[in-house]
Design a protein around this motif. Structure first.
Motif: not given
Lengths: 252, 301
Positions: B223, B226, B229, B249, B258, B279
């Motif tokens: 991620a 992230r 997000c 995440l 991540p 992401v």
């Protein structure tokens, strides 16, 4: 997404034990089922023959990964993999002698094709294969037993005059003819099934069976007197007493 | 609820409008292509007589030189008491090394023929709005795996291969179906009506085994972005193992991620597909780089 509170380890002990017990019991019950099924699967139907080099069924099922490479390398399409629903363990290779027998290739391509050794790679001479044993099961319908000269099983045998011989007997029905009785010798029969395939009857009188069904076994302690005598080169019990013959009065 | 709002609620809708349909389905399409290839490669031989791959997913031989063997079947054979030939050992070693690099459970989402069946069941379950059902612990699969090994040791037979739907289906397609379809149907109905993602994510011992290979495996989803997000939750909705996402995440505060480290992640890449702000990305496990988003930094400040 809600985050599980880390401090309490996500679930409490009671919950953990309950879940574990549930999973263990459920899985255990399924495991019992599979194990019983696995044990049951070792009873191979008598008409299903394994490829050359296969060990006893109990070992074969631990070794065969059911990949079908032996089937692919069989030039005569003798071998096939058991489909789900057949009585042979699913995915394992077998053949039915009456349908397509083993042609006993000199190079035995199915054996080196086996990646796991379920078909023993030490088998390099097809005459040493023991896929089963031919048994002349039905003496009442075999044409040779009826005094005719069929001889087909004898003629097609790839190990003719060794695995099957014709033994001459008097035909007591006619009183003047001979019967030529096909006799299988386990020492040489590979169980290829050509005899069963070629038997001219509606239902074959000669059938290839797994050794466990086809063979008896002498007690391990049995000794055959005449063989022991030949081995020793003399009588084992010296000076056997010759008992008086007991003949019926009239003969005497 | 009108058809339009229903459609708007479907995961990935935002990604489709932002990235276009194709790039919002990129990994899904590649995956289906891979799954079809794994069946077709084996089918070319019997159908045309031109042999590329012989055998099936239990063990195979490619171009008469490359042996591949399923390591889980090999282990069952070993505990059942059989000493294997070199070919199978080499084949299993190659497969194991490949999945150590590509992510253990890539097997599940890229190679396994059951995956499209359970994916279809899950898709239909969502479309029909089937909720609830049997709650099975995700750990159950490890119990099943242990049971399979115990059963193999006790009975001296390769136990899971008696009922393994993966090889029964794959073998069925290549060597003749028989009643293989009944097993496939049973799993489809189980996943559709009885338990959400029940088979692949909770029960299958083969998946459990490949999860173990996945522990040190290299290829991972990360991620990486992230920070951007937008909490649309689409990745959770499509993920077959949603519990693997959160640490990567949302782990920023605890300094986790991540990279998705959970061995349950199947590397299916569906989260990459459905994420509009992009992401997620495929990377290796050592790449712990995080991209900072200026907007997010400002928000935090």
């Amino acid at each position: 997404m809600s985050k599980a509170p880390k401090s309490s380890g996500g679930v409490n002990r009671r919950q953990f034990l309950a879940d574990t017990a549930k999973a263990a019991c459920g899985v255990g019950a399924v495991g019992l089922g599979i194990s019983l099924y696995a044990d049951d699967a070792k009873a191979l139907p008598a008409t299903a023959l394994r490829p050359p080099g296969a060990g006893p069924e109990s070992h074969f099922l631990s070794a065969c990964v059911r990949c079908g490479l032996c089937v692919r390398d069989c030039p005569y399409d003798t071998l096939r993999l058991a489909k789900l629903g057949e009585r042979v363990t699913v995915g394992t290779p077998y053949f039915v002698a009456r349908e397509v027998p083993c042609e006993m290739c000199d190079d035995i391509p199915c054996v080196p094709a086996c990646p796991t050794g379920a078909l023993d790679h030490a088998l390099t001479d097809i005459n040493k294969a023991r896929m089963g044993l031919a048994v002349l099961i039905d003496h009442e319908t075999c044409l040779n037993f009826l005094g005719l000269r069929c001889d087909v099983c004898y003629r097609v045998c790839p190990v003719i005059d060794k695995a099957i011989t014709l033994e001459q007997h008097a035909n007591l029905r006619t009183g003047k003819h001979a019967m030529f009785i096909p006799v299988v010798h386990s020492e040489h029969c590979t169980g290829c099934g050509k005899c069963e395939r070629s038997c001219v009857l509606e239902e074959a009188a000669i059938k290839v069976l797994p050794h466990r069904l086809a063979k008896g076994a002498l007690g391990a302690h049995y000794r055959l007197g005449w063989e022991e005598k030949a081995k020793a080169g003399h009588e084992l019990v010296p000076g056997i007493i010759d008992l008086p013959d007991r003949m019926p009065e009239v003969v005497r | 609820m009108s058809a339009d709002t229903k459609k708007a609620n479907r995961p990935g809708t935002e990604a489709i409008t932002e990235k276009g349909w194709l790039s919002a389905h990129k990994w899904l399409l590649l995956r289906r292509l891979a799954q079809a290839t794994f069946v077709l490669l084996f089918l070319i031989g019997p159908l045309t007589g031109f042999w590329i791959v012989k055998g099936n997913m239990a063990s195979s031989l490619t171009l008469d030189i490359l042996p591949l063997t399923d390591p889980f079947i090999l282990i069952q054979s070993f505990v059942a008491g059989h000493v294997l030939e070199m070919t199978a050992m080499v084949g299993a070693a190659i497969v194991t090394i490949a999945y150590l690099l590509l992510g253990g459970r890539s097997y599940c989402s890229w190679a396994c023929p059951i995956n499209p069946i359970t994916d279809l069941a899950h898709w239909l379950r969502q479309r029909l709005g089937i909720k609830g059902g049997m709650q099975i612990s995700r750990q159950t699969r490890y119990w099943v795996m242990a049971m399979v090994l115990a059963s193999s040791a006790l009975t001296g037979a390769i136990a899971w291969e008696l009922i393994n739907p993966i090889t029964i289906l794959h073998r069925g397609i290549i060597f003749g179906v028989g009643l293989a379809w009944t097993v496939v149907l049973a799993i489809f109905l189980f996943d559709l009506f009885v338990s959400r993602r029940g088979w692949c994510s909770h029960l299958c011992p083969v998946g459990a085994f490949y999860s173990i290979i996945a522990i040190p495996s290299v290829l991972r989803v990360s991620a990486q972005n992230r920070a951007v997000c937008n909490d649309c939750m689409d990745c959770y909705a499509v993920c077959p193992e949603p519990h693997v996402i959160s640490p990567a995440l949302k782990g920023e505060a605890k300094n986790i991620g991540p990279v998705i480290q959970s061995p349950n992640c199947t590397n299916c890449g569906r989260c990459i597909d459905v994420c509009a702000p992009m992401v997620f990305t495929f990377t290796n496990r050592f790449n712990t780089k995080v991209s900072e988003s200026p907007s997010r930094v400002m928000e935090a400040a």
